[in-house]
Design an enzyme around this catalytic site. Sequence first.
Site, PDB file in Angstrom:
ATOM      1  N   ASP A  30       1.142  -0.872   0.462  1.00 40.31           N
ATOM      2  CA  ASP A  30       0.263  -0.039   0.186  1.00 40.31           C
ATOM      3  C   ASP A  30       0.900   1.559  -0.169  1.00 40.31           C
ATOM      4  OD1 ASP A  30      -2.376  -1.431   0.183  1.00 40.31           O
ATOM      5  OD2 ASP A  30      -2.393  -1.280   2.098  1.00 40.31           O
TER       6      ASP A  30
ATOM      7  N   ASP B 200     -15.577  -3.235  -0.280  1.00 46.44           N
ATOM      8  CA  ASP B 200     -15.498  -2.507   0.760  1.00 46.44           C
ATOM      9  C   ASP B 200     -16.662  -2.807   2.078  1.00 46.44           C
ATOM     10  OD1 ASP B 200     -12.874  -2.330   0.122  1.00 46.44           O
ATOM     11  OD2 ASP B 200     -12.446  -0.409   0.277  1.00 46.44           O
TER      12      ASP B 200
END
Length: 244
Positions: A14, A134
């Site tokens: 990330d 998500d």
Amino acid sequence: MSAFPTFEVIPAVDLQDGEVVQLVQGERGTEKTYGDPVEAAQRWIDAGAESLHLVDLDGAFEGERKNGDAIDAVLETVDVPTQLGGGIRTAEDAIELLERGVDRVILGTAAVENPEIVAEISDEHPDSVVVSLDAKDGEVVVEGWTEGAGISPVEAAERYAELGAAAILFTNVDVEGRLDGVATEPVRELVEATDIPVVASGGVATLEDIRDLEAAGAAAVVVGSALYEGNFSLEEAQNAVGGS
């Protein structure tokens, strides 16, 4: 990604401000930094990673990709399949990334706001779109996990499978980044509701968590903090589920 021959453990890289970070529950300001993206990517490949999960966190929050140079450097260095998400808002953007060497693009907000984008990209590059669902409190959230989309993960997964998505990346925001363990029931529900692979993400802290996600039917798991913090090695994670 149309099929996973075996359950796969995928390390996360990330990116924020050109560095590898891990956030707690997706909130800016909670990040812990882990250095250079190319070094991190190479570390996981040397450890046996079969693919990498790249996320432009600045892009996810701000709607446009900000870590292009760092991502290009990773793509030039690695020789395993990569999937990239964060700030991909148009089909043109996705197709450009695929033609630059990304193997799969991860669409979140863009797919929720315009589901047909999945078909548009898939028509040109089959098996290249992963839709990121998500979920927070059982609802799909978008815009860097800040807005509810008014749809459940199961409803969304069924829609995107019909539009040609190669896989669903399911992140349970309630447990993401906390190293407190996983919630397997939402994963199991998704697996039972769709015919395409479900990749689980969020909350993995132990080898038992990885085994539980495999048992719930996930095709793969993305692991970030637990690997970076040394809770277990990538090899240990792969061995725990009979991977390579």
